[in-house]
Design a protein around this motif. Sequence first.
Motif, PDB file in Angstrom:
ATOM      1  N   TRP A 158       0.811  -1.221   0.000  1.00  0.00           N
ATOM      2  CA  TRP A 158       0.000   0.000   0.000  1.00  0.00           C
ATOM      3  C   TRP A 158       0.838   1.261   0.000  1.00  0.00           C
ATOM      4  O   TRP A 158       0.300   2.374  -0.011  1.00  0.00           O
ATOM      5  N   THR A 159       2.170   1.099  -0.011  1.00  0.00           N
ATOM      6  CA  THR A 159       3.040   2.272  -0.171  1.00  0.00           C
ATOM      7  C   THR A 159       3.180   2.643  -1.646  1.00  0.00           C
ATOM      8  O   THR A 159       3.675   3.720  -1.976  1.00  0.00           O
ATOM      9  N   LYS A 160       2.730   1.757  -2.542  1.00  0.00           N
ATOM     10  CA  LYS A 160       2.830   2.017  -3.975  1.00  0.00           C
ATOM     11  C   LYS A 160       1.680   2.925  -4.428  1.00  0.00           C
ATOM     12  O   LYS A 160       0.522   2.691  -4.076  1.00  0.00           O
ATOM     13  N   PRO A 161       1.970   3.953  -5.214  1.00  0.00           N
ATOM     14  CA  PRO A 161       0.915   4.891  -5.643  1.00  0.00           C
ATOM     15  C   PRO A 161      -0.179   4.247  -6.490  1.00  0.00           C
ATOM     16  O   PRO A 161      -1.317   4.699  -6.480  1.00  0.00           O
ATOM     17  N   GLN A 162       0.149   3.175  -7.227  1.00  0.00           N
ATOM     18  CA  GLN A 162      -0.851   2.570  -8.108  1.00  0.00           C
ATOM     19  C   GLN A 162      -1.984   1.894  -7.345  1.00  0.00           C
ATOM     20  O   GLN A 162      -3.026   1.569  -7.922  1.00  0.00           O
ATOM     21  N   LEU A 163      -1.813   1.645  -6.041  1.00  0.00           N
ATOM     22  CA  LEU A 163      -2.873   1.028  -5.250  1.00  0.00           C
ATOM     23  C   LEU A 163      -3.730   2.066  -4.526  1.00  0.00           C
ATOM     24  O   LEU A 163      -4.683   1.707  -3.823  1.00  0.00           O
ATOM     25  N   GLN A 220       1.788  -5.776   2.500  1.00  0.00           N
ATOM     26  CA  GLN A 220       2.827  -6.733   2.164  1.00  0.00           C
ATOM     27  C   GLN A 220       3.896  -6.031   1.348  1.00  0.00           C
ATOM     28  O   GLN A 220       3.700  -5.694   0.193  1.00  0.00           O
ATOM     29  N   TYR A 221       5.032  -5.756   1.974  1.00  0.00           N
ATOM     30  CA  TYR A 221       6.130  -5.090   1.281  1.00  0.00           C
ATOM     31  C   TYR A 221       6.762  -6.011   0.234  1.00  0.00           C
ATOM     32  O   TYR A 221       6.800  -7.228   0.403  1.00  0.00           O
TER      33      TYR A 221
END
Length: 242
Positions: free
Chosen positions: A43-48, A65-66
């Motif tokens: 959830w640190t990824k902008p696409q999510l 989940q990293y």
Amino acid sequence: MIKDTKLAVLIDGDNIPSKYIKEMMEEITKYGTPTIKRIYGDWTKPQLAKWKTLLLENAINPIQQYSYTTGKNATDSAMIIDAMDILYSEKVNGFCLVSSDSDFTKLAMRLREAGVVVYGIGEKKTPEPFIVACDKFIYLEILAKEEENQDGKKTNKKENIDKITPKVIRLLRNSVDDAADDDGWAFMGDVGSLLLKKQPNFDARNFGFEKLTQLFKSLNKFEIEERDKTSGRFKLIYVKNK
């Protein structure tokens, strides 16, 4: 389908478009009650980011989940581990695995071996091994509903993702024969169950029909008969090869 089935809904957030979420959750309620709803991703990824509002609206629990290593899908591993923990907890008697990734093929097989029902949901691109490992597989593309355009007119977002080929006709005719009585008539419900056992991704909606009976009626190769039920207001539908 068993309406009181308790389902664990596990969603591969890295692999499924967020635009289908509302229709997907409505579809799942046809097969049971989703008592556990989790979505996995980094959830640190902008696409999510587009998922966040939808998760609140549908009471889905996001699992962080990293991505530990480039090129390795940690989300898959987290989903698989959680699925086995849920299985052993005996809180549910069915799973809905939402992904187009063949990495979940072995998981679906293992869950079915344990005696629970497994529904798969994914895009048309889903590999065949994952599809056939499930009891039933539903394509996301057929779940889209009508939406209003700027002029207020409704447009249908659904697309027919399969064509009625001679192979499909042969599957239908053989299934009718397999389920038929001595007079050649088969109860439509039995035919539908048999089709799913033979081909888990078989769905009348794939061909543009809401119900299996409508699909059979559209073809000039079957007789359809409605019979009164001994109790209740519904009629029983029977089909026979011409």
